[in-house]
Design a protein around this motif. Structure first.
Motif, PDB file in Angstrom:
ATOM      1  N   ARG A   1       0.816  -1.218   0.000  1.00  0.00           N
ATOM      2  CA  ARG A   1       0.000   0.000   0.000  1.00  0.00           C
ATOM      3  C   ARG A   1       0.845   1.261   0.000  1.00  0.00           C
ATOM      4  NH1 ARG A   1      -5.383  -1.063   3.488  1.00  0.00           N
ATOM      5  NH2 ARG A   1      -5.880  -3.072   2.541  1.00  0.00           N
ATOM      6  N   ARG A   2       2.082   1.151   0.415  1.00  0.00           N
ATOM      7  CA  ARG A   2       2.966   2.324   0.463  1.00  0.00           C
ATOM      8  C   ARG A   2       3.778   2.489  -0.823  1.00  0.00           C
ATOM      9  NH1 ARG A   2       3.612   4.534   5.740  1.00  0.00           N
ATOM     10  NH2 ARG A   2       2.832   3.099   7.322  1.00  0.00           N
ATOM     11  N   VAL A   3       4.247   1.392  -1.359  1.00  0.00           N
ATOM     12  CA  VAL A   3       5.070   1.422  -2.570  1.00  0.00           C
ATOM     13  C   VAL A   3       4.288   0.696  -3.653  1.00  0.00           C
ATOM     14  CG1 VAL A   3       7.254   0.730  -3.595  1.00  0.00           C
ATOM     15  CG2 VAL A   3       7.171   1.415  -1.200  1.00  0.00           C
ATOM     16  N   GLY A   4       3.968   1.400  -4.698  1.00  0.00           N
ATOM     17  CA  GLY A   4       3.126   0.793  -5.724  1.00  0.00           C
ATOM     18  C   GLY A   4       3.684   0.963  -7.116  1.00  0.00           C
ATOM     19  N   VAL A   5       2.818   0.807  -8.070  1.00  0.00           N
ATOM     20  CA  VAL A   5       3.176   0.837  -9.473  1.00  0.00           C
ATOM     21  C   VAL A   5       3.594   2.253  -9.890  1.00  0.00           C
ATOM     22  CG1 VAL A   5       2.279   0.436 -11.798  1.00  0.00           C
ATOM     23  CG2 VAL A   5       1.688  -1.121  -9.951  1.00  0.00           C
ATOM     24  N   GLY A   6       2.960   3.266  -9.341  1.00  0.00           N
ATOM     25  CA  GLY A   6       3.304   4.646  -9.698  1.00  0.00           C
ATOM     26  C   GLY A   6       4.725   5.010  -9.306  1.00  0.00           C
TER      27      GLY A   6
END
Length: 173
Positions: free
Chosen positions: A57-62
């Motif tokens: 939830r903190r590090v994603g695709v964006g």
């Protein structure tokens, strides 16, 4: 009810500044001028996959896309080559993150190896379609080295979250 493995340890919440710091350190390791060695592991990919698995939830695709663009600009590669590879890498890591956490760390490395191979294959395909030179068969060693670094990365990146061994019989956690 399915219970987690017996050696599963409760971890403290991760500090968002620590996540950002580790991603910046990985980026710094990637931009160190070591020449053109195609079998060097991609540290940004390794750390991105780790945080996508453990903190999806903190590090994603964006964020993976942004780091991919930064790597494209640094390497002088086709704009979007690393961005596409990191985006797909993050997507696949987020897709399998719940299943992956049930395995032991060496088994996780084996499970994550095809994801690293896929990311390097996409990056290589974009490079070849754009008219780049084939870097050699040594490029197949980079995902293997990244998978071999997975246990070390897990140990290092989870170290600040581990609880101190506290032998208080009155507290269940």
């Amino acid at each position: 009810m399915i219970m987690p493995p017996a050696n599963h340890q409760l971890l403290l919440p991760v500090n968002p500044l620590f996540v950002a710091f580790t991603l910046l350190i990985a980026f710094a390791l990637n931009i160190v001028p070591l020449g053109r060695v195609p079998m060097l592991p991609d540290f940004v990919a390794l750390v991105l996959v780790f945080w996508n698995v453990h903190q999806s939830r903190r590090v994603g695709v964006g964020l993976a896309f942004v780091f991919g663009l930064l790597m494209d600009v640094h390497d002088g590669a086709v704009l979007g080559q690393h961005a596409l590879a990191y985006t797909l890498l993050s997507f696949f890591a987020i897709t399998i993150h719940r299943r992956l956490l049930w395995f032991t760390v060496p088994s996780q490395a084996v499970q994550i190896l095809p994801v690293f191979f896929a990311a390097h294959a996409v990056s290589l395909a974009v490079r070849m379609i754009a008219g780049g030179m084939f870097p050699g068969w040594q490029v197949l060693l980079a995902p293997v080295f990244e998978a071999l670094l997975w246990p070390i990365a897990t140990w290092l990146l989870l170290a600040p979250q581990r609880r101190a061994p506290d032998r208080d019989e009155n507290r269940p956690l």
